[in-house]
Every structure is written in C-alpha cells, then in structure tokens.
Design an enzyme around this catalytic site. Structure first.
Site, PDB file in Angstrom:
ATOM      1  N   ASP A 116       1.310  -1.130   0.228  1.00  0.00           N
ATOM      2  CA  ASP A 116      -0.436   0.124  -0.215  1.00  0.00           C
ATOM      3  C   ASP A 116       0.817   1.397  -0.189  1.00  0.00           C
ATOM      4  O   ASP A 116       1.541   1.296   0.478  1.00  0.00           O
ATOM      5  CB  ASP A 116      -0.572   0.032   1.192  1.00  0.00           C
ATOM      6  N   ASP A 206      -3.069   2.297  -5.861  1.00  0.00           N
ATOM      7  CA  ASP A 206      -1.793   2.605  -5.328  1.00  0.00           C
ATOM      8  C   ASP A 206      -1.711   1.075  -4.024  1.00  0.00           C
ATOM      9  O   ASP A 206      -0.695   1.423  -3.396  1.00  0.00           O
ATOM     10  CB  ASP A 206      -1.926   3.927  -4.400  1.00  0.00           C
ATOM     11  N   GLU A 207      -2.397   0.154  -4.425  1.00  0.00           N
ATOM     12  CA  GLU A 207      -2.549  -0.838  -3.697  1.00  0.00           C
ATOM     13  C   GLU A 207      -2.250  -2.802  -4.368  1.00  0.00           C
ATOM     14  O   GLU A 207      -2.561  -2.059  -5.321  1.00  0.00           O
ATOM     15  CB  GLU A 207      -3.268  -1.169  -2.758  1.00  0.00           C
ATOM     16  N   CYS A 559     -33.863 -22.534 -24.472  1.00  0.00           N
ATOM     17  CA  CYS A 559     -33.801 -22.439 -25.866  1.00  0.00           C
ATOM     18  C   CYS A 559     -34.533 -21.061 -26.055  1.00  0.00           C
ATOM     19  O   CYS A 559     -35.688 -20.384 -26.020  1.00  0.00           O
ATOM     20  CB  CYS A 559     -34.794 -23.192 -27.111  1.00  0.00           C
ATOM     21  N   CYS A 562     -38.275 -21.699 -28.339  1.00  0.00           N
ATOM     22  CA  CYS A 562     -39.707 -21.975 -27.181  1.00  0.00           C
ATOM     23  C   CYS A 562     -38.932 -21.988 -25.471  1.00  0.00           C
ATOM     24  O   CYS A 562     -40.184 -22.491 -25.441  1.00  0.00           O
ATOM     25  CB  CYS A 562     -39.992 -23.497 -28.414  1.00  0.00           C
ATOM     26  N   HIS A 576     -31.489 -28.019 -31.920  1.00  0.00           N
ATOM     27  CA  HIS A 576     -32.587 -27.489 -31.863  1.00  0.00           C
ATOM     28  C   HIS A 576     -32.888 -26.669 -32.274  1.00  0.00           C
ATOM     29  O   HIS A 576     -33.951 -26.448 -32.779  1.00  0.00           O
ATOM     30  CB  HIS A 576     -32.834 -27.810 -30.570  1.00  0.00           C
TER      31      HIS A 576
END
Length: 631
Positions: A116, A206-207, A559, A562, A576
């Site tokens: 830090d 800053d970390e 889907c 459907c 499908h």
DNA sequence: CATTTTAAT
DNA sequence: CTGCATTAAAATG
C-alpha cells in the site's frame, strides 16, 4: 469547548451528545481505521465535524440513515433476545461444523503480501513540489481523496469534505487532482513489483497483492527480507514509500499492511496459533469487508473483536444472514483467499458512469444531463467493448436519497442513442412518481454484459485460462497482454494452455450463435414496434443465464425460441435451434399472428410496464413518499 | 420464488 | 460531502 457555555446550554449540549454520538461516530467517515490518526483527539475532531456539517442536507441525510440503523440494531437486539430463549444447540453445532470444515482447508503454504503506497497522491505531489513536505495539504477539491501526514494530525482524512477539513485545519492547502501523474507513478511501482510476482493483483491504483512464495524459494530469501528489499527498491527508484503486510492469505496481509504504516512492514507468522492470537483481539473494523455499519451492528450484539465472534457463533447466522455468518467464521479463524491473479482476469460485471452537479429539476435540463450521461457511458462501453442487457438509471435527490431503476431493453445496448432512449422512460417515470424532483446526481450503468470482443485477434485467441477462472466466457479475455510478460512466459508452468483446434472451432461457432441471438433480438424488437406502435418494450428471448456465457458452465440453456430448457451439449442445442427455427420463424410470427414467437415471454420489468405504475413509490400512503420533500 | 431496489464496502 | 464496481439483503408482487 463546552466550558465556555452557560450551564443550561451545557445540558442541552450533553443531551445532543447522547442523542447523536452514534451519528458523530459515523460522521468521522469511512476511513477511521486508516493510519496517521493515532495521536488525534477523535472526540474533539468529531465535535468539529459535527458542528461544521450540522444543518446541511448531507447532515440531515446522515442523521436519517443513522436513525434507520439504530432502529435496525434494535430489531437485531430484539431478535437476539428471542433467540436467547431458544435452544440453539443445533446452530452451535452448525457453526462448529463450519469451523471444523474451514480449519481442515486452512492453507498456510503460501506467502502473500499486501502493499500500500503511503498517502499516494499526496506523496506524488510532494515529489513535484518539495516545499509541500512541511505543510498540511490535501489532494482533491470538494472531497479529500487523500492528505499528507501533517494534515492527518489535525484529523483530516480521505473522504472528508474539503470545507470540513478546512475547519479542522485552516492552513490546509488543497490541491487539484492530477490523475495522469498518479497513474504513471503507479506504473513505475508496478514495474518493480512485477519482478517479485509476475501475476500480482492490483487492488487499486496504489495497492497490490503479491504471492511471493515462488520468489522466496527461487532466491532463497526470507519473506521479510524479500519485502524489505522490495520496499527499498521501490523507494530508491520511485521515491515513493510503501507499507507492506506479509501473511498466509490476502485478508491477513491487508490487515498487516496497516500495522506499521507509514513506510513499514509487518509479518504475521504462518502459524495457526499466531494467527488465532492475532485475530483474537483484533477490532472487527480492521477487517476489509467490515465498515461502520456492520461494525456497529456487531458491537451491539457484543462482538467487538474477531475473537468475540466465537462466543456468539450460534446467533450470527440468524441475526446477520448466512453469508455474513460464513464471512465472520473466516474472520474468527483468520482465513482468506490465497490466490492472487491479475485484475484484468476478473470478469467485469458492469460498466457505468455517474456525476454530481448543482441541484437541477428542469425536465429539459435533466434530459440534457441524461443525454450527456449516455454519451459518457457509450465511450466507456466502446472502450471496454461491452453491450449491456440491463440498463440501470441511478439518481440522487437533492436530499441525498439515492434511487435506481432498471429495465431490460429488447436488445443489448451500448450506443448513446439507445442508452438515452431506453433510459428516458425510467426518468419520466421517476418524475411522475416524485413530482418536481430535484437531482444532484445522475448515473447510467449497464449490467448483464455481453462482450463485443471478437475472438479474431491473436492477442487472445490462442490462449485460454486453464484454471476455473472467470475467463471461460470467450469474450472477456484480458485485452492487454502486452505488459504482462509473464502471461506469455508461463505457458509451461501450467497457468496457460493452448486451446486445442477443436475448441477454437467451437469458439467460432459460439460467436456465430451469439450473433444469431443478436439478430433474433433485433427482430423481436421489430415485432414489438409493430405490436405496440413503438411505445413499449418487450423482453428479448434470452437464455436463462445469458447468451454470452460458456454453456459448459451451465446445466442447461433455455431455447430462445420455444423457451424450453435444452441440453448444454452444443450439437444438440444447435440442432434444436435449427428445428425450432424451421418450424416457426420469427418473420412468420410477425406476418401471420403479430405475436412474438416466445411461448413463455420473460417477465417485463416493472419500470417499463403499465401495470408497474402503482408500485410502491407511487402509492400515496408510502412512508418513503412522505419522507421526501421537494421544494 | 424470481426479480428489483437498496445499502454497504 | 466523488465516482466506480461488487455484493448481499430487503422489498416487492
């Protein structure tokens, strides 16, 4: 200071203190735990802050929130009283089981570091203007983003309003922000820490979190020495001082980096007893996710330190919820994540922008502001290459009350025109619900993001994260591999793997499918325009968990035609869709029936619907409505 | 029960 | 008395 007042005024003052001491504590700000305040008389400071802000709209709102919190705490205490009468043996056992399980998974094998930079923005400014070193100053105009340690001696803190800071320290010099300067300085720091952990994680400008297990092994150096060396190197090369915490996990490392701030480091041995002892008398507020609200709630039930959590373990789940319970258990045990990964590898969940302005209530002006906000957001969306399936409008009233409204546009949006057009109805609805509302802030945010990154650049196409990281959605692979040399290098370490050609092919298919879905959405929007004369918005056919997600992560998809759940197997799913499309195409639906082809339309968001007009905010007896005062 | 909104960090 | 993002809980129908 009370000594100067007449006696009866002192009584009044004392009463005020009793009534408002929680509020005063709250007014001290969110960064109370930050360093540099140890020798400051907090009582005096809070008195000054209190008097400086008393009567302001901000203050009134804080007061309102404080009252709410006090009520909530009363409810919690009431609930606890009830619980005390019951047999909580099973809850205690549940907690003990949880503790046992967590303990079993405790990992002490990694050495994590949290670094830090000390008063970062202020430190950078000092480099340019050394004469500032000896005077109290802050960076940030309306609100202090940070201030140097001189200023902190007066009680100034990041997050504090400028005028309040000026009351605490009349000599305070306030500098404007030079964001570019801080960014480039931060880059200098990163160029050094990358040598210690090529996969370090930036937590903010800053970390950073580093895993130095590998570094220490490779260089046969102790963690403490390595960090000492890292800090010296950073200081020599960038003239910035940093503080560091060394521990077995990220949570502990973060706490430790605060212990010897500024320009210091602290090592918590990776030893279970040492960790338990450390947590035992650690105030809850020192833990990263615990802020002033949770701190007060915990304090109320008797939990002041992380060690106290154990004695109350049978209550916590019911008082604060399952997630908080689990989190607290980890706090008690001193557990946290041990993995560290570059921030770019986290999947982004939203993109948004907001701005504060002078109070405004003219509908025309508000629309102008909305248009400007939409323009800003468009820039961010283009920069990050995302579209959003959900659009959120956020406003803050002049009273500081925040409201948000969201809709699901008929298609994923990112263009300013769309953003504006789909947001305007929400604004209009709010104006309806709160006649004459005055705003001080407006924001727009897109969530449920869909990536627009085309998988056609080698920068990411040939690589895919191996771990079960969030990168499995092909679109959100980090776009900036240029700086992290490690990314390219660590292929042989098992961090990265080449996509098999088969997967590449599937990815191309996936992209095609996404484009198809986009088309469907556009078409369904067309349908909608015809049906509703362009007035209303109908939801789009959307796979349950989002079309852009890797289907292998889900159990099934809906889907989009459907709406029936389908297997995640790609071939079957595509098959499908083909079938569904041939049977009932979108265009047929438009021409023949005027209905959308979805047999089970998704729920329409209330904000865009007619039936939503009587929801709570519009109801006359709504307490929320009374609370609001519009001038 | 799913979705929306708020609140906290 | 900022701005951006994430997360969880509460409210809602």
């Amino acid at each position: 200071m009370t000594g100067e007042r007449p006696a009866d005024e002192n009584v009044v003052a004392a009463l005020e203190v009793d009534l408002h001491d929680t509020l005063k504590y709250s007014l001290l700000g969110p960064s109370l735990t930050k360093s540099g305040q140890d020798n400051v008389d907090q009582t005096k400071v809070s008195e000054i802050i209190y008097n400086a802000s008393k009567g302001s709209k901000f203050f009134n709102h804080e007061e309102y929130r404080d009252k709410n919190l006090t009520q909530k705490i009363e409810r919690i205490l009431g609930k606890k009283k009830q619980l005390e009468k019951l047999d909580l043996a099973s809850d205690r056992r549940k907690a003990d089981d949880c503790i046992a399980e967590l303990e079993l998974a405790r990992d002490l094998s990694q050495t994590l570091v949290h670094i830090d930079c000390d008063a970062f923005y202020a430190a950078v400014e000092e480099l340019d203007r050394p004469e500032l070193k000896d005077v109290p100053f802050s960076v940030g105009k309306g609100v202090l983003t940070t201030c140097n340690y001189h200023a902190r001696k007066f009680g100034c803190r990041s997050g504090m309003a400028g005028f309040v800071a000026k009351k605490l320290c009349p000599q305070l010099i306030q500098l404007p922000l030079n964001f570019d300067k801080y960014t480039s300085k931060a880059q200098e720091v990163r160029e050094i820490i990358v040598e210690y952990d090529p996969r370090f994680e930036s937590a903010s400008i800053d970390e950073a979190y580093l895993n130095i297990t590998g570094y220490c092994e490779k260089h046969d150096i102790s963690a403490e020495d390595a960090v000492q060396q890292l800090r010296r190197e950073v200081h020599e090369k960038t003239k910035i001082t940093i503080s560091a915490g060394i521990a077995a996990n990220a949570k502990l490392a973060k706490i430790c980096s605060n212990q010897n701030k500024p320009n210091g480091q602290f090592l918590l041995p990776s030893d279970r007893n040492a960790i338990m002892a450390f947590m035992s008398d650690l105030p809850t507020r020192k833990v990263n996710g615990i802020g002033r609200v949770f701190e007060r709630e915990l304090d109320a039930v008797g939990v002041k330190t992380c060690g106290d959590i154990y004695a109350y373990r049978q209550y916590l789940s019911k008082l604060f919820g399952e997630k908080s319970f689990f989190f607290l258990m980890q706090c008690y045990l001193g557990l946290g994540r041990t993995n560290v990964q570059p921030a770019e590898e986290y999947e982004r969940k939203s993109v948004g922008t907001e701005s504060t302005f002078r109070d405004m209530n003219d509908p025309v002006e508000l629309r102008d502001k909305l248009r400007a906000t939409a323009e800003e957001l468009e820039k961010d969306m283009l920069r990050t290459k995302f579209k959003g399936r959900t659009l959120v409008l956020k406003i803050k009233l002049h009273t500081y009350e925040v409201l948000t409204r969201q809709i699901i546009p008929p298609k994923a949006v990112y263009l300013k025109e769309d953003l504006y057009n789909f947001a305007v109805p929400m604004l209009a609805k709010l104006e309806q619900d709160f006649p004459g509302m005055r705003l001080r802030l407006m924001g727009l945010r897109c969530t449920h993001l869909v990536s627009m990154k085309k998988p056609d650049t080698m920068s990411f196409f040939g690589f895919k994260r191996k771990a079960t990281g969030p990168l499995d959605t092909g679109g959100s692979v980090p776009s900036s591999p240029q700086k992290r040399k490690a990314d390219a290098l660590s292929t042989d370490e098992g961090q990265w793997e080449q996509w098999p050609d088969e997967l590449l092919f599937e990815e191309a298919e996936r992209q095609e499918r996404e484009d198809e879905l986009q088309e469907l959405e556009t078409l369904s929007q067309e349908i909608d325009k015809r049906r509703h004369h362009g007035k209303e918005v109908v939801p789009n056919p959307t796979p349950k968990k989002g079309a852009a997600e890797d289907p292998t992560e889900d159990e099934w998809w809906d889907c989009p035609i459907c709406m029936r759940p389908q297997a995640t197997d790609e071939k079957a799913f595509n098959g499908h869709i083909d079938l569904c499309l041939s049977r009932q195409t979108i265009k047929d639906a438009v021409q023949e029936t005027g209905e959308t082809p979805t047999t089970k339309p998704l729920k329409r968001p209330s904000t865009a619907s007619e039936k939503g007009k009587n929801n709570r905010s519009g109801a006359g007896g709504d307490p929320k409505q009374k609370r609001l005062c519009f001038g």
